[in-house]
Design a protein around this motif. Structure first.
Motif, PDB file in Angstrom:
ATOM      1  N   GLU A 272     -17.493  12.255  11.048  1.00 35.19           N
ATOM      2  CA  GLU A 272     -16.488  11.218  10.822  1.00 35.19           C
ATOM      3  C   GLU A 272     -17.082  10.016  10.094  1.00 35.19           C
ATOM      4  OE1 GLU A 272     -18.483  10.426  14.683  1.00 35.19           O
ATOM      5  OE2 GLU A 272     -17.707  12.205  13.681  1.00 35.19           O
ATOM      6  N   ASP A 273     -18.358   9.716  10.356  1.00 33.77           N
ATOM      7  CA  ASP A 273     -19.011   8.597   9.673  1.00 33.77           C
ATOM      8  C   ASP A 273     -19.266   8.921   8.207  1.00 33.77           C
ATOM      9  OD1 ASP A 273     -19.094   7.070  12.029  1.00 33.77           O
ATOM     10  OD2 ASP A 273     -20.949   8.038  12.661  1.00 33.77           O
ATOM     11  N   LEU A 274     -19.698  10.149   7.923  1.00 35.43           N
ATOM     12  CA  LEU A 274     -19.924  10.556   6.532  1.00 35.43           C
ATOM     13  C   LEU A 274     -18.613  10.552   5.745  1.00 35.43           C
ATOM     14  CD1 LEU A 274     -22.407  13.553   6.967  1.00 35.43           C
ATOM     15  CD2 LEU A 274     -22.939  11.230   6.220  1.00 35.43           C
ATOM     16  N   LEU A 275     -17.563  11.083   6.349  1.00 38.54           N
ATOM     17  CA  LEU A 275     -16.258  11.102   5.684  1.00 38.54           C
ATOM     18  C   LEU A 275     -15.760   9.685   5.423  1.00 38.54           C
ATOM     19  CD1 LEU A 275     -14.590  13.951   7.779  1.00 38.54           C
ATOM     20  CD2 LEU A 275     -15.378  14.115   5.407  1.00 38.54           C
ATOM     21  N   ALA A 276     -15.951   8.803   6.409  1.00 39.70           N
ATOM     22  CA  ALA A 276     -15.496   7.416   6.272  1.00 39.70           C
ATOM     23  C   ALA A 276     -16.217   6.688   5.146  1.00 39.70           C
ATOM     24  CB  ALA A 276     -15.706   6.678   7.593  1.00 39.70           C
ATOM     25  N   GLU A 277     -17.489   7.023   4.945  1.00 40.63           N
ATOM     26  CA  GLU A 277     -18.245   6.385   3.872  1.00 40.63           C
ATOM     27  C   GLU A 277     -17.674   6.727   2.503  1.00 40.63           C
ATOM     28  OE1 GLU A 277     -22.299   7.537   4.328  1.00 40.63           O
ATOM     29  OE2 GLU A 277     -22.535   6.520   6.267  1.00 40.63           O
ATOM     30  N   VAL A 278     -17.036   7.890   2.387  1.00 43.66           N
ATOM     31  CA  VAL A 278     -16.503   8.334   1.102  1.00 43.66           C
ATOM     32  C   VAL A 278     -15.044   7.942   0.921  1.00 43.66           C
ATOM     33  CG1 VAL A 278     -16.052  10.351  -0.380  1.00 43.66           C
ATOM     34  CG2 VAL A 278     -18.148  10.246   0.990  1.00 43.66           C
ATOM     35  N   VAL A 279     -14.201   8.147   1.942  1.00 40.51           N
ATOM     36  CA  VAL A 279     -12.757   7.933   1.772  1.00 40.51           C
ATOM     37  C   VAL A 279     -12.228   6.722   2.531  1.00 40.51           C
ATOM     38  CG1 VAL A 279     -12.382  10.403   1.394  1.00 40.51           C
ATOM     39  CG2 VAL A 279     -12.111   9.460   3.699  1.00 40.51           C
ATOM     40  N   GLY A 280     -13.059   6.081   3.351  1.00 37.35           N
ATOM     41  CA  GLY A 280     -12.595   4.942   4.142  1.00 37.35           C
ATOM     42  C   GLY A 280     -12.261   5.353   5.561  1.00 37.35           C
ATOM     43  N   ARG A 281     -12.723   4.589   6.524  1.00 38.04           N
ATOM     44  CA  ARG A 281     -12.535   4.951   7.923  1.00 38.04           C
ATOM     45  C   ARG A 281     -11.065   5.001   8.328  1.00 38.04           C
ATOM     46  NH1 ARG A 281     -16.470   5.600  11.469  1.00 38.04           N
ATOM     47  NH2 ARG A 281     -16.032   5.584  13.711  1.00 38.04           N
ATOM     48  N   GLU A 282     -10.230   4.224   7.664  1.00 35.97           N
ATOM     49  CA  GLU A 282      -8.815   4.186   8.007  1.00 35.97           C
ATOM     50  C   GLU A 282      -8.106   5.502   7.728  1.00 35.97           C
ATOM     51  OE1 GLU A 282      -9.130   3.213   3.704  1.00 35.97           O
ATOM     52  OE2 GLU A 282     -10.229   2.636   5.525  1.00 35.97           O
ATOM     53  N   ARG A 283      -8.694   6.370   6.908  1.00 35.86           N
ATOM     54  CA  ARG A 283      -8.080   7.659   6.578  1.00 35.86           C
ATOM     55  C   ARG A 283      -8.527   8.784   7.513  1.00 35.86           C
ATOM     56  NH1 ARG A 283      -6.025   7.370   1.432  1.00 35.86           N
ATOM     57  NH2 ARG A 283      -7.019   5.896   0.004  1.00 35.86           N
ATOM     58  N   VAL A 284      -9.562   8.549   8.306  1.00 35.77           N
ATOM     59  CA  VAL A 284     -10.237   9.644   9.005  1.00 35.77           C
ATOM     60  C   VAL A 284      -9.703   9.842  10.416  1.00 35.77           C
ATOM     61  CG1 VAL A 284     -12.473  10.515   9.823  1.00 35.77           C
ATOM     62  CG2 VAL A 284     -12.322   9.290   7.637  1.00 35.77           C
ATOM     63  N   LEU A 285      -9.379  11.096  10.740  1.00 38.42           N
ATOM     64  CA  LEU A 285      -9.081  11.531  12.099  1.00 38.42           C
ATOM     65  C   LEU A 285     -10.165  12.520  12.514  1.00 38.42           C
ATOM     66  CD1 LEU A 285      -5.241  12.318  11.941  1.00 38.42           C
ATOM     67  CD2 LEU A 285      -6.344  10.137  12.419  1.00 38.42           C
ATOM     68  N   ALA A 286     -10.311  12.704  13.805  1.00 40.73           N
ATOM     69  CA  ALA A 286     -11.314  13.650  14.289  1.00 40.73           C
ATOM     70  C   ALA A 286     -10.677  14.563  15.321  1.00 40.73           C
ATOM     71  CB  ALA A 286     -12.508  12.916  14.895  1.00 40.73           C
ATOM     72  N   GLY A 287     -11.357  15.682  15.581  1.00 43.78           N
ATOM     73  CA  GLY A 287     -10.837  16.608  16.583  1.00 43.78           C
ATOM     74  C   GLY A 287     -11.815  17.725  16.861  1.00 43.78           C
ATOM     75  N   LYS A 288     -11.453  18.526  17.835  1.00 48.16           N
ATOM     76  CA  LYS A 288     -12.228  19.707  18.189  1.00 48.16           C
ATOM     77  C   LYS A 288     -11.256  20.858  18.387  1.00 48.16           C
ATOM     78  CE  LYS A 288     -16.214  17.948  17.912  1.00 48.16           C
ATOM     79  NZ  LYS A 288     -17.048  18.333  16.771  1.00 48.16           N
ATOM     80  N   THR A 289     -11.664  22.041  17.944  1.00 46.09           N
ATOM     81  CA  THR A 289     -10.801  23.210  18.112  1.00 46.09           C
ATOM     82  C   THR A 289     -11.585  24.348  18.735  1.00 46.09           C
ATOM     83  OG1 THR A 289      -9.293  24.728  16.986  1.00 46.09           O
ATOM     84  CG2 THR A 289     -11.277  24.088  15.769  1.00 46.09           C
ATOM     85  N   TYR A 290     -10.891  25.135  19.533  1.00 46.55           N
ATOM     86  CA  TYR A 290     -11.485  26.313  20.148  1.00 46.55           C
ATOM     87  C   TYR A 290     -10.909  27.590  19.542  1.00 46.55           C
ATOM     88  CZ  TYR A 290     -13.533  23.028  23.382  1.00 46.55           C
ATOM     89  OH  TYR A 290     -14.263  21.986  23.901  1.00 46.55           O
TER      90      TYR A 290
END
Length: 317
Positions: A108-126
């Motif tokens: 999420e931190d790497l993604l935020a550095e590129v597109v902005g933290r306001e755009r980023v959601l996180a999750g986990k899937t099984y």
């Protein structure tokens, strides 16, 4: 909803195929020309307990030429995160949401550095998937759940809309107000077994038969739990043994961790985003993490040895 699956391997195809069947406009992005060509020519073949069926869905080897997406679901390997999202800039518009469903912590931190933290959601899937061949996967969707959320825990309309789209596709999904806690819970399970399995080369049944390995696993998880709590993260587990027990629940004797599978294929692992994430988080709060640091060092040593073994032998003069 226009959804791009960035990193459409087995898991990405299982999720993307389900969404496409439910009516979402899905594009599967995978670097393999053979995989992409098979999907575009014959549809995505999903093998399930109910049989095999072909799902009509678009596939591409890159984001070049694709339109702006409403949602970009990131499922590339951890070490490819920055490169992948840099290559997806063209499909990220003013209202695009970027959702990471990757293993480990820190994407999420790497993604935020590129597109902005306001755009980023996180999750986990099984949800699970196994690649059977180009354009053909074994899909494990039934009974598997997914948790997603805003990084600040807010139940926004956009995260609820994504969860609704997933649920319509049979992907049982809930919105969490504690997504960081959910991510750490999953991380603890990976910390318990991944590195130890990779270092020893043992499958689960053999790993769990050695008391000294159990003790090491519990020590690594205890460090991670202490760091999480010091970081203000709310965990669902109270004791390290819970992560150790959950890691093997319902799995066969011969099950191999993803880290062991990567090493057996000669690939680098996601160690930097699992035990390595614990080490970095510990440094931020001033807590030593010697057990996790040792496990990271051992896996990195194995990766280095594999790299040396792959180098061509120089002829003697």
């Amino acid at each position: 909803m226009n959804i791009c699956i960035l990193g459409a391997g087995a898991l990405g195809c299982a999720i993307g195929g389900a969404l496409a069947e439910a009516g979402a406009d899905v594009t599967l992005v995978n670097r393999s020309p053979a995989h992409v060509a098979a999907i575009n020519a014959h549809g995505l073949a999903l093998v399930t307990p109910d049989g095999e069926r072909a799902v009509a869905v678009r596939a591409a080897t890159s984001c070049e030429g694709l339109g702006v997406a409403d949602v970009v679901v990131v499922l590339v390997k951890s070490f490819d995160t920055r490169t992948a999202i840099e290559g997806a800039r063209s499909i990220v518009g003013p209202d695009t949401v970027v959702l990471s469903l990757q293993n480990g912590l820190g994407h999420e931190d790497l993604l935020a550095e590129v597109v902005g933290r306001e755009r980023v959601l996180a999750g986990k899937t099984y949800v699970g998937g196994v690649m059977l061949g180009p354009g053909r996967i074994l899909s494990g969707v039934t009974g598997k759940h997914t948790v997603i959320g805003e990084l600040d825990g807010t139940a926004t309309p956009r995260v609820q809309a994504i969860a609704a789209a997933f649920n319509r596709a049979g992907l049982r999904t809930e919105v969490s107000d504690n997504i960081l806690g959910t991510m750490w819970d999953k991380l603890l399970i990976n910390v318990a077994t991944g590195a130890l399995s990779g270092i020893t080369g043992l499958v689960y049944g053999e790993l769990y038969a050695i008391p000294a390995l159990r003790d090491t696993a519990l020590a690594a998880v205890a460090e991670a739990m202490a760091v999480a709590r010091a970081s203000g993260v709310r965990l669902s587990m109270a004791e390290p043994v819970e992560a150790w027990d959950r890691a093997a629940a319902g799995l066969p004797f011969a099950f191999k961790t993803s880290m062991l599978q990567s090493l057996e294929k000669g690939s680098i692992t996601e160690i930097d985003f699992i035990n390595g994430a614990v080490v970095r988080a510990g440094a931020r709060v001033g807590m030593p993490t010697p057990v996790n640091a040792a496990l990271v060092a051992c896996i990195q040593g194995i990766e280095r040895r594999m790299a040396i073994d792959r180098q061509p032998v120089q002829p003697k003069e």
